[in-house]
Write a protein that holds these residues in place. Structure first.
Motif, PDB file in Angstrom:
ATOM      1  N   ARG A 129       0.731  -1.217   0.065  1.00 18.38           N
ATOM      2  CA  ARG A 129       0.142   0.014   0.094  1.00 18.38           C
ATOM      3  C   ARG A 129       0.863   1.066   0.027  1.00 18.38           C
ATOM      4  O   ARG A 129       0.478   2.295  -0.334  1.00 18.38           O
ATOM      5  CB  ARG A 129      -0.823   0.047   1.295  1.00 18.38           C
ATOM      6  N   SER A 130       2.052   1.055   0.503  1.00 22.55           N
ATOM      7  CA  SER A 130       2.995   2.334   0.502  1.00 22.55           C
ATOM      8  C   SER A 130       3.851   2.281  -0.922  1.00 22.55           C
ATOM      9  O   SER A 130       5.007   3.099  -0.817  1.00 22.55           O
ATOM     10  CB  SER A 130       3.643   2.343   1.764  1.00 22.55           C
ATOM     11  N   VAL A 131       3.679   1.261  -1.642  1.00 23.46           N
ATOM     12  CA  VAL A 131       4.805   1.281  -2.967  1.00 23.46           C
ATOM     13  C   VAL A 131       4.572   2.891  -3.750  1.00 23.46           C
ATOM     14  O   VAL A 131       3.662   3.468  -3.829  1.00 23.46           O
ATOM     15  CB  VAL A 131       4.154   0.208  -3.878  1.00 23.46           C
ATOM     16  N   GLY A 132       5.713   3.309  -4.067  1.00 22.51           N
ATOM     17  CA  GLY A 132       5.870   4.484  -4.820  1.00 22.51           C
ATOM     18  C   GLY A 132       5.924   4.422  -6.251  1.00 22.51           C
ATOM     19  O   GLY A 132       5.015   5.017  -7.052  1.00 22.51           O
ATOM     20  N   THR A 133       6.544   3.317  -6.754  1.00 20.69           N
ATOM     21  CA  THR A 133       6.806   2.954  -8.104  1.00 20.69           C
ATOM     22  C   THR A 133       6.695   1.476  -8.378  1.00 20.69           C
ATOM     23  O   THR A 133       6.946   0.716  -7.885  1.00 20.69           O
ATOM     24  CB  THR A 133       7.977   3.255  -8.816  1.00 20.69           C
ATOM     25  N   VAL A 134       5.779   1.385  -9.416  1.00 17.85           N
ATOM     26  CA  VAL A 134       5.422  -0.048 -10.185  1.00 17.85           C
ATOM     27  C   VAL A 134       5.984  -0.340 -11.612  1.00 17.85           C
ATOM     28  O   VAL A 134       5.745   0.492 -12.301  1.00 17.85           O
ATOM     29  CB  VAL A 134       4.066  -0.408 -10.074  1.00 17.85           C
ATOM     30  N   THR A 135       6.723  -1.362 -11.599  1.00 15.62           N
ATOM     31  CA  THR A 135       7.415  -1.335 -13.179  1.00 15.62           C
ATOM     32  C   THR A 135       6.778  -2.713 -13.695  1.00 15.62           C
ATOM     33  O   THR A 135       6.725  -3.786 -13.162  1.00 15.62           O
ATOM     34  CB  THR A 135       9.018  -1.594 -13.148  1.00 15.62           C
ATOM     35  N   VAL A 136       5.854  -2.525 -14.833  1.00 14.22           N
ATOM     36  CA  VAL A 136       5.334  -3.485 -15.609  1.00 14.22           C
ATOM     37  C   VAL A 136       6.372  -3.768 -16.948  1.00 14.22           C
ATOM     38  O   VAL A 136       6.529  -2.748 -17.690  1.00 14.22           O
ATOM     39  CB  VAL A 136       4.133  -3.334 -15.905  1.00 14.22           C
ATOM     40  N   ARG A 137       6.620  -4.988 -17.038  1.00  7.84           N
ATOM     41  CA  ARG A 137       7.413  -5.459 -18.397  1.00  7.84           C
ATOM     42  C   ARG A 137       6.213  -6.207 -19.179  1.00  7.84           C
ATOM     43  O   ARG A 137       5.901  -7.135 -18.782  1.00  7.84           O
ATOM     44  CB  ARG A 137       8.516  -6.197 -18.382  1.00  7.84           C
ATOM     45  N   ALA A 138       6.247  -5.938 -20.542  1.00 10.09           N
ATOM     46  CA  ALA A 138       5.299  -6.250 -21.445  1.00 10.09           C
ATOM     47  C   ALA A 138       6.059  -7.067 -22.499  1.00 10.09           C
ATOM     48  O   ALA A 138       7.059  -6.285 -23.147  1.00 10.09           O
ATOM     49  CB  ALA A 138       4.308  -5.710 -21.803  1.00 10.09           C
ATOM     50  N   HIS A 139       5.948  -8.224 -23.125  1.00  9.89           N
ATOM     51  CA  HIS A 139       6.568  -8.907 -24.205  1.00  9.89           C
ATOM     52  C   HIS A 139       5.597  -8.999 -25.322  1.00  9.89           C
ATOM     53  O   HIS A 139       4.430  -9.666 -25.110  1.00  9.89           O
ATOM     54  CB  HIS A 139       7.076 -10.399 -23.722  1.00  9.89           C
ATOM     55  N   VAL A 140       5.980  -8.444 -26.391  1.00 12.59           N
ATOM     56  CA  VAL A 140       5.171  -8.607 -27.563  1.00 12.59           C
ATOM     57  C   VAL A 140       5.538  -9.502 -28.640  1.00 12.59           C
ATOM     58  O   VAL A 140       6.706  -9.325 -29.242  1.00 12.59           O
ATOM     59  CB  VAL A 140       4.978  -7.141 -28.154  1.00 12.59           C
ATOM     60  N   THR A 141       4.826 -10.001 -29.021  1.00 13.87           N
ATOM     61  CA  THR A 141       5.023 -11.160 -30.412  1.00 13.87           C
ATOM     62  C   THR A 141       3.986 -10.844 -31.379  1.00 13.87           C
ATOM     63  O   THR A 141       3.084  -9.801 -31.180  1.00 13.87           O
ATOM     64  CB  THR A 141       5.070 -12.616 -29.962  1.00 13.87           C
ATOM     65  N   SER A 142       3.805 -11.651 -32.292  1.00  9.31           N
ATOM     66  CA  SER A 142       2.701 -11.511 -33.298  1.00  9.31           C
ATOM     67  C   SER A 142       2.065 -12.821 -33.593  1.00  9.31           C
ATOM     68  O   SER A 142       2.711 -13.911 -33.291  1.00  9.31           O
ATOM     69  CB  SER A 142       3.273 -10.726 -34.569  1.00  9.31           C
ATOM     70  N   THR A 143       1.054 -12.818 -34.302  1.00  9.33           N
ATOM     71  CA  THR A 143       0.504 -14.270 -34.755  1.00  9.33           C
ATOM     72  C   THR A 143       1.307 -14.739 -35.651  1.00  9.33           C
ATOM     73  O   THR A 143       0.931 -15.998 -36.030  1.00  9.33           O
ATOM     74  CB  THR A 143      -0.898 -13.862 -35.515  1.00  9.33           C
TER      75      THR A 143
END
Length: 274
Positions: A177-191
Motif C-alpha cells: 500500500r505504500s509502494v511508490g513505483t511499479v514497473t511492468v514489463r510486457a513482451h510483444v509477439t505476433s500471430t
C-alpha cells in the motif's frame, strides 16, 4: 432279230448305268471333310471409345472396341490431336498406349483414339469420336494474405496479422500500500510468431487515479518493453483492495488505434494488505 444274249447285255448295261448315276449323286451330296476354313481379315464391329475428363493434366483411357476376324489378331494404338470440331487430326508423337495424359498443347483441341487390328489376312483401322474440347488446368486459388513480413520489425507486419502481449512481469511482485513505483514489463509477439521490435506499448491502471499514466514505450529487439507507473493518492481504491487491474495495449506506430494490428489485454496483480 434280237437274240436272247443281246437282250441280256442290254439289261445289264441299263442296271449298271442306273447304279452309277445313283452313286454319283450320293457322292456329290457329301461334304468333304478335313478341308481348312477360309481365314477372315479383321473387321470392326463397335468403334473405339475414350473415357476421362478433357482437362489438362487428366488421363484419358482408350478402349479398342470390338472386332471380328480370324485369330490371332494384334492391336496397335495411336492418339490424334484434332481441332475443336474433331477434324484436321494429326498423330501425337509417342502416344501409342491405351492411356494419354493431357498436356498444355492439347488445350482448346479435341482428341481421338485410333486402333489398328491385324492378322495374317489383313488389317483394319477404326477411330473413336472426338473428345470434348480440352480445358486448361484450373489455377490454384491465390493464398490468403497473412500480413507476415520478414520481421522482427513491427513495420513488417500488416493485417490480418495481429500483435500479441504474451508475457507480463511486474516489480514488486506483491504491491504494498505504500509502494511508490511499479514497473511492468510486457513482451510483444505476433500471430506470425517471434518477438516484435518497435511496437508501442501503453498501460494504465483501472480504475483511473491510482497510478499516473506513463508515456508509451517501444519494444526492444527481444520484444520486451518496460513501463514505470508512479503511485497517486487514489491507490488503494479501498482498504480492502486485493488486486490491481491494468489495461495494456500494443500497436504499430502510425496506425489508427481501433484498427490495424494492435492488441489489448487486461491483467491483474496481487495487492499486499500491508
Amino acid at each position: 432279230m434280237t437274240t436272247r444274249r443281246s437282250r441280256r447285255s442290254i439289261v445289264l448295261a441299263l442296271v449298271i448305268g442306273a447304279a452309277g448315276a445313283a452313286l454319283a449323286a450320293m457322292l456329290g451330296s457329301l461334304t468333304p471333310t478335313g478341308t481348312a476354313a477360309r481365314a477372315v481379315a479383321p473387321s470392326n464391329t463397335a468403334p473405339p471409345t475414350v473415357t476421362g475428363t478433357a482437362e489438362q493434366g487428366q488421363t484419358l483411357t482408350g478402349k479398342r472396341g470390338t472386332w471380328s476376324g480370324t485369330d490371332p489378331i494384334t492391336y496397335t494404338y495411336s492418339w490424334r490431336r484434332c481441332d475443336q470440331d474433331g477434324g484436321s487430326c494429326s498423330a501425337i508423337s509417342g502416344a501409342t498406349e491405351l492411356t494419354y495424359v493431357l498436356k498444355p498443347v492439347d488445350n482448346g483441341n479435341t482428341l481421338r483414339f485410333r486402333v489398328t487390328a491385324r492378322n495374317a489376312d489383313g488389317a483394319a483401322t477404326s477411330t473413336s469420336v472426338p473428345t470434348a474440347v480440352v480445358k486448361a488446368a484450373p489455377q490454384p486459388p491465390t493464398p490468403a494474405p497473412t500480413g507476415c513480413g520478414k520481421g522482427p520489425s513491427v513495420g513488417d507486419f500488416a493485417p490480418p496479422a495481429r500483435l500479441l502481449i504474451d508475457q507480463i512481469q511486474i516489480s514488486p511482485s506483491a504491491i504494498g500500500r505504500s509502494v511508490g513505483t511499479v514497473t511492468v514489463r510486457a513482451h510483444v509477439t505476433s500471430t506470425c510468431g517471434g518477438p516484435v521490435q518497435g511496437a508501442m506499448v501503453y498501460g494504465t491502471a483501472v480504475p483511473y487515479g491510482q497510478f499516473a499514466i506513463p508515456n508509451e514505450t517501444v519494444t526492444a529487439s527481444d520484444g520486451w518493453a518496460s513501463i514505470e507507473f508512479q503511485r497517486l493518492r487514489g491507490f488503494p481504491v479501498t482498504p480492502r483492495q486485493r488486486l490491481l487491474v491494468m489495461f495494456l495495449r500494443a500497436r504499430k506506430p502510425g496506425e489508427n488505434l481501433l484498427v490495424g494490428i494492435s492488441t489489448r489485454r487486461l491483467v491483474s496483480f496481487r495487492v499486499s494488505p500491508r
